[in-house]
Design a protein around this motif. Structure first.
Motif, short mmCIF file in Angstrom:
data_model
loop_
_atom_site.label_atom_id
_atom_site.label_comp_id
_atom_site.label_asym_id
_atom_site.label_seq_id
_atom_site.Cartn_x
_atom_site.Cartn_y
_atom_site.Cartn_z
N LEU A 293 0.76 -1.20 -0.06
CA LEU A 293 0.16 0.09 0.07
C LEU A 293 0.86 1.49 0.12
CD1 LEU A 293 -2.78 1.36 0.30
CD2 LEU A 293 -2.58 1.05 2.97
N ILE A 294 1.92 1.28 0.80
CA ILE A 294 2.82 2.31 0.78
C ILE A 294 3.48 2.43 -0.46
CG2 ILE A 294 5.01 3.28 1.77
CD1 ILE A 294 4.53 1.68 4.39
N GLN A 295 3.79 1.49 -1.21
CA GLN A 295 4.65 1.70 -2.61
C GLN A 295 3.47 2.11 -3.50
OE1 GLN A 295 7.69 1.46 -3.62
NE2 GLN A 295 8.15 1.02 -1.64
N GLN A 296 2.14 1.74 -3.41
CA GLN A 296 0.97 2.20 -4.23
C GLN A 296 0.74 3.80 -3.92
OE1 GLN A 296 -3.08 0.58 -4.21
NE2 GLN A 296 -3.32 2.63 -3.61
N GLU A 297 0.76 4.09 -2.95
CA GLU A 297 0.42 5.74 -2.36
C GLU A 297 1.46 6.42 -3.07
OE1 GLU A 297 -2.65 6.75 -1.15
OE2 GLU A 297 -3.15 5.01 -1.56
N LEU A 298 2.76 6.11 -2.90
CA LEU A 298 3.86 7.00 -2.98
C LEU A 298 3.90 7.21 -4.76
CD1 LEU A 298 6.75 5.60 -0.76
CD2 LEU A 298 5.74 7.94 -0.75
N SER A 299 3.78 6.15 -5.37
CA SER A 299 3.58 6.26 -6.77
C SER A 299 2.25 7.02 -7.29
CB SER A 299 3.83 4.89 -7.46
OG SER A 299 2.73 4.00 -7.25
N GLY A 300 1.30 6.58 -6.81
CA GLY A 300 0.14 7.62 -7.07
C GLY A 300 0.27 9.13 -6.90
N ALA A 301 0.81 9.42 -5.84
CA ALA A 301 0.97 10.72 -5.24
C ALA A 301 1.96 11.33 -6.15
CB ALA A 301 1.36 10.81 -3.80
N LEU A 302 2.85 10.70 -6.67
CA LEU A 302 3.97 11.30 -7.46
C LEU A 302 3.53 11.66 -8.78
CD1 LEU A 302 6.65 12.67 -7.99
CD2 LEU A 302 7.69 10.30 -8.22
N VAL A 303 2.50 10.78 -9.27
CA VAL A 303 1.97 10.93 -10.67
C VAL A 303 0.98 12.07 -10.65
CG1 VAL A 303 0.40 10.07 -12.30
CG2 VAL A 303 1.95 8.57 -11.47
N ALA A 304 0.24 12.15 -9.57
CA ALA A 304 -0.57 13.30 -9.37
C ALA A 304 -0.05 14.56 -9.29
CB ALA A 304 -1.67 13.22 -8.13
N HIS A 305 1.21 14.66 -8.64
CA HIS A 305 1.96 15.90 -8.65
C HIS A 305 2.44 16.24 -9.71
CE1 HIS A 305 4.95 18.99 -7.30
NE2 HIS A 305 5.73 18.02 -8.06
N ALA A 306 3.11 15.21 -10.79
CA ALA A 306 3.61 15.31 -12.08
C ALA A 306 2.39 15.78 -12.89
CB ALA A 306 4.06 14.37 -12.49
N LEU A 307 1.47 15.41 -13.09
CA LEU A 307 0.28 15.81 -13.91
C LEU A 307 -0.12 17.21 -13.57
CD1 LEU A 307 -2.08 12.55 -13.97
CD2 LEU A 307 -0.55 13.25 -15.76
N ALA A 308 -0.09 17.83 -12.42
CA ALA A 308 -0.48 18.99 -12.08
C ALA A 308 0.35 19.86 -12.59
CB ALA A 308 -0.77 19.23 -10.63
N GLU A 309 1.71 19.51 -12.33
CA GLU A 309 3.08 20.55 -12.99
C GLU A 309 3.07 20.51 -14.40
OE1 GLU A 309 5.23 22.20 -10.96
OE2 GLU A 309 3.73 21.62 -9.30
N LEU A 310 2.83 19.55 -14.93
CA LEU A 310 2.58 19.45 -16.46
C LEU A 310 1.82 20.43 -17.07
CD1 LEU A 310 3.86 15.76 -17.53
CD2 LEU A 310 5.10 17.85 -17.66
N ASP A 311 0.44 20.00 -16.54
CA ASP A 311 -0.43 20.88 -16.94
C ASP A 311 -0.61 22.37 -16.49
OD1 ASP A 311 -1.96 19.01 -18.46
OD2 ASP A 311 -2.97 18.35 -16.58
N GLY A 312 0.21 22.66 -15.53
CA GLY A 312 0.46 23.95 -15.22
C GLY A 312 1.67 24.55 -15.88
N GLY A 313 2.29 23.87 -16.86
CA GLY A 313 3.33 24.74 -17.84
C GLY A 313 4.72 24.47 -17.45
N CYS A 314 4.87 23.34 -16.55
CA CYS A 314 6.15 22.83 -16.42
C CYS A 314 7.16 22.54 -17.59
CB CYS A 314 6.46 21.78 -15.38
SG CYS A 314 7.71 20.89 -14.96
N THR A 315 8.24 23.09 -17.87
CA THR A 315 9.13 23.02 -19.16
C THR A 315 10.58 22.48 -18.93
OG1 THR A 315 9.44 25.17 -19.29
CG2 THR A 315 7.57 24.38 -20.21
N GLY A 316 11.33 22.26 -19.93
CA GLY A 316 12.68 22.15 -19.57
C GLY A 316 13.23 20.99 -18.81
#
Length: 395
Positions: A293-316
């Motif tokens: 469960l810990i592994q699942q939650e860590l990976s899921g949280a990182l994906v959610a963060h990355a999606l928010a950053e990319l849709d927010g304009g993260c570049t380079g």
């Protein structure tokens, strides 16, 4: 939370899309469908791809000017995750994200715009032909950035001539054409190569999950000059951006697979009995389930963060670091959860009749595609080191 996903209206829309995608996938694409499609190429169902187009999902990321809906990567992740939860074999990320975003990055070119419209309508399944070695490590320089390809694109008498080859191209079967990265006198070139072009030799390789990858050989292939989608720094930037985004969406698929494997395993622990008790009541197995469960939650949280950053304009460099982190974390988590799930199921976990095996095989393929965890950790270190050095030099 990033402002990209802080809008309550968008969060509600994402939730509605998630519910719709999960319901559609569970009804139309149970794991038994994936099992039945493994026998022969292309490894997925073209009619089902048309059904995805009818849902509007093939056009989610495509600009409105090309007949799409101009949605964000978070929306695409909901669809990709819902289909991954049913191990649907359709090449969602290879076509709609990797190839689609690469074409969008070249959308100033008429051929790219036409291909985007065909993707949105479900008529085109382009594949990105970028990798040339077994692991993908050769596709990056010692700074962790996209390297000059070994394949060559040369101008000759008013046409382009391709020489060389590519490996691990997905989708490996039923692709309508390939976006080929190659070296040229003007830097990296991105060239559109229709399937069936004279001089193109394709060999199909079946992967562990029953889908297919292709190996391409370019034997003096001549294509019109208007198939040159981008060249020089523009081509490098376009490929790097699409690659980083594909890493994150592959991570979203892996996170979805991890959730499904954990859910399946917990159900098994609750129903399988030994000594008159469910084995899930044994403390040693509870501890292992918590680690999963810990592994699942860590990976899921990182994906959610990355999606928010990319849709927010993260570049380079920030985008590249984010993509490498997500792919490394999600690959390792999915494989760890797969191993534990098989062990907690016992011998039945590796039988073909058990759906768990389908998720394990998909995790094996996705964790290696675009570079495995070891490669992404190495890239992250190289990118971080040289990014820090550049900042110090600028200061």
């Amino acid at each position: 939370m990033s402002a990209a996903l802080a809008d309550p209206d968008r969060l509600q829309q994402l939730q509605m899309l998630r519910s719709s995608a999960l319901a559609f996938s569970a009804k139309e694409s149970p794991p038994a469908r994936a099992r039945a499609l493994r026998a022969e190429a292309p490894g997925f169902d073209l009619q089902f791809w048309n059904a995805l187009a009818a849902q509007g999902w093939t056009g989610l990321l495509v600009p409105e000017s090309a007949g799409g809906y101009a949605q964000g990567l978070a929306e695409m992740a909901e669809v990709a995750g819902a289909l991954a939860a049913q191990v649907a074999p359709e090449p969602i990320v290879p076509v709609l994200v990797f190839a689609g975003r690469l074409l969008q990055n070249c959308s100033g070119h008429p051929t790219a715009r036409a291909l985007l419209a065909d993707i949105a309508a479900g008529r085109a399944l382009p594949a990105v032909a970028w990798q040339e070695d077994a692991t993908g490590a050769g596709s990056f320089d010692d700074r962790g950035r996209v390297a000059e390809p070994a394949a060559v694109c040369a101008r000759d008498s008013g046409r382009l001539v391709l020489r060389g080859g590519k490996r691990h191209v997905r989708p490996g079967a039923a692709a309508t054409g390939y976006i080929v990265s190659a070296s040229s006198a003007e830097g990296m070139a991105l060239v559109w190569l229709p399937a069936g072009s004279q001089g193109l030799v394709t060999s199909v390789q079946r992967l562990a999950d029953g889908t297919f990858a292709a190996q391409l050989q370019f034997q003096e292939i001549a294509v019109p000059t208007d198939h040159l989608l981008a060249i020089g720094p523009a081509a490098e930037d376009a490929l790097a951006a699409a690659y980083d985004e594909a890493l994150v969406l592959a991570g979203a698929e892996l996170a979805s697979i991890s959730r499904q494997m954990l859910s399946t395993t917990l159900d098994y622990l609750r129903t399988r009995k030994q000594f008159g008790k469910p084995i899930g009541s044994f403390q040693a197995l509870q501890h292992r389930a918590v680690e999963m469960l810990i592994q699942q939650e860590l990976s899921g949280a990182l994906v959610a963060h990355a999606l928010a950053e990319l849709d927010g304009g993260c570049t380079g460099i920030d985008r590249a670091l984010l993509g490498a982190r997500v792919k490394a974390r999600c690959s390792e988590a999915a494989l760890a959860i797969a191993r534990e799930s098989v062990q907690l199921h016992g011998a039945i976990g590796v039988t073909d009749e058990c759906d768990l095996g389908l998720y394990l095989q998909r995790a094996l393929v996705l964790s290696a595609w675009l570079g495995n965890a070891a490669l992404q950790r190495k890239r992250f270190a190289q990118l971080s080191r040289h990014s820090s050095g550049d900042q110090e030099h600028a200061a």
